[in-house]
Design a protein around this motif. Structure first.
Motif, PDB file in Angstrom:
ATOM      1  N   GLY A   7      64.994  58.366   6.608  1.00 24.46           N
ATOM      2  CA  GLY A   7      64.641  58.544   5.213  1.00 24.46           C
ATOM      3  C   GLY A   7      65.527  57.734   4.277  1.00 24.46           C
ATOM      4  N   ALA A  25      67.683  64.951  13.686  1.00 21.92           N
ATOM      5  CA  ALA A  25      66.410  65.099  12.984  1.00 21.92           C
ATOM      6  C   ALA A  25      66.483  66.358  12.128  1.00 21.92           C
ATOM      7  CB  ALA A  25      65.250  65.188  13.973  1.00 21.92           C
ATOM      8  N   ARG A  26      65.724  66.369  11.052  1.00 20.91           N
ATOM      9  CA  ARG A  26      65.695  67.525  10.150  1.00 20.91           C
ATOM     10  C   ARG A  26      64.480  68.388  10.472  1.00 20.91           C
ATOM     11  NH1 ARG A  26      66.418  62.791   7.391  1.00 20.91           N
ATOM     12  NH2 ARG A  26      64.211  62.804   7.008  1.00 20.91           N
ATOM     13  N   VAL A  42      51.834  58.313   9.161  1.00 21.38           N
ATOM     14  CA  VAL A  42      52.855  59.307   8.836  1.00 21.38           C
ATOM     15  C   VAL A  42      53.795  58.774   7.770  1.00 21.38           C
ATOM     16  CG1 VAL A  42      52.787  60.322  11.153  1.00 21.38           C
ATOM     17  CG2 VAL A  42      54.460  58.548  10.646  1.00 21.38           C
ATOM     18  N   ALA A  43      54.470  59.691   7.073  1.00 16.46           N
ATOM     19  CA  ALA A  43      55.537  59.292   6.156  1.00 16.46           C
ATOM     20  C   ALA A  43      56.635  58.646   6.995  1.00 16.46           C
ATOM     21  CB  ALA A  43      56.074  60.506   5.409  1.00 16.46           C
ATOM     22  N   SER A  46      59.481  60.604   8.460  1.00 19.16           N
ATOM     23  CA  SER A  46      59.154  61.682   9.395  1.00 19.16           C
ATOM     24  C   SER A  46      59.135  61.212  10.845  1.00 19.16           C
ATOM     25  CB  SER A  46      57.784  62.290   9.061  1.00 19.16           C
ATOM     26  OG  SER A  46      57.823  62.872   7.787  1.00 19.16           O
ATOM     27  N   GLU A  72      58.772  59.157   0.384  1.00 19.74           N
ATOM     28  CA  GLU A  72      59.601  58.304   1.230  1.00 19.74           C
ATOM     29  C   GLU A  72      59.640  56.867   0.729  1.00 19.74           C
ATOM     30  OE1 GLU A  72      61.588  59.192   3.568  1.00 19.74           O
ATOM     31  OE2 GLU A  72      60.968  61.276   3.591  1.00 19.74           O
ATOM     32  N   LEU A  87      57.910  63.319  15.906  1.00 19.30           N
ATOM     33  CA  LEU A  87      57.925  63.451  14.447  1.00 19.30           C
ATOM     34  C   LEU A  87      58.814  64.627  14.061  1.00 19.30           C
ATOM     35  CD1 LEU A  87      54.084  63.137  13.883  1.00 19.30           C
ATOM     36  CD2 LEU A  87      55.779  61.325  13.607  1.00 19.30           C
ATOM     37  N   GLU A  88      59.334  64.599  12.848  1.00 23.38           N
ATOM     38  CA  GLU A  88      60.138  65.713  12.356  1.00 23.38           C
ATOM     39  C   GLU A  88      59.479  66.322  11.125  1.00 23.38           C
ATOM     40  OE1 GLU A  88      63.985  64.335  11.176  1.00 23.38           O
ATOM     41  OE2 GLU A  88      63.178  62.974   9.700  1.00 23.38           O
ATOM     42  N   SER A  89      59.647  67.634  10.982  1.00 22.94           N
ATOM     43  CA  SER A  89      59.171  68.295   9.773  1.00 22.94           C
ATOM     44  C   SER A  89      60.220  68.089   8.686  1.00 22.94           C
ATOM     45  CB  SER A  89      58.968  69.791  10.035  1.00 22.94           C
ATOM     46  OG  SER A  89      60.212  70.415  10.295  1.00 22.94           O
ATOM     47  N   GLN A  90      59.921  68.523   7.524  1.00 23.66           N
ATOM     48  CA  GLN A  90      60.850  68.387   6.406  1.00 23.66           C
ATOM     49  C   GLN A  90      61.269  69.773   5.947  1.00 23.66           C
ATOM     50  OE1 GLN A  90      59.865  65.471   3.455  1.00 23.66           O
ATOM     51  NE2 GLN A  90      60.458  66.830   1.840  1.00 23.66           N
TER      52      GLN A  90
END
Length: 107
Positions: A7, A25-26, A42-43, A46, A72, A87-90
């Protein structure tokens, strides 16, 4: 895994061989398998990683809505299978901070 985006900017780092790799990762990390020719947009922030056989493309979004709510830096990543992606969530606090910043900028 071969590709990584952050990010805070674009980072592409390759990993090969056996052993352990520690990634940051978040939120929740989701593993997804893309079929041949399957595309997912995807963003950019992410995307945690993807296999080397997955094709990727980073592009800039246009339009005032994206300028206000793009999140982003107005960039999205298109991934095309076959292959595995992660992928990671936010987290909610990051989402709230981004919305708050956008509202302040638009005033």
């Amino acid at each position: 895994m071969t590709g990584f985006f952050g990010g805070e900017g674009f980072i592409l780092q390759g990993l090969r061989g056996s052993g352990y790799a520690f990634l940051v990762a978040r939120g929740v990390v989701v593993k997804r398998t893309l079929g041949p020719g399957e595309r997912l947009r995807v963003a950019t922030g992410s995307l945690v990683g993807f296999e080397g056989r997955v094709k990727y493309d980073v592009e800039m979004l246009r339009g005032i809505t994206n300028a206000l709510f793009g999140g982003e830096g107005l960039f999205v990543t298109t991934l095309t299978g076959p292959g595995v992606i992660w992928l990671e969530s936010q987290p909610l606090d990051r989402l709230m901070a981004q919305v708050s910043d956008r509202v302040k900028q638009s005033l």
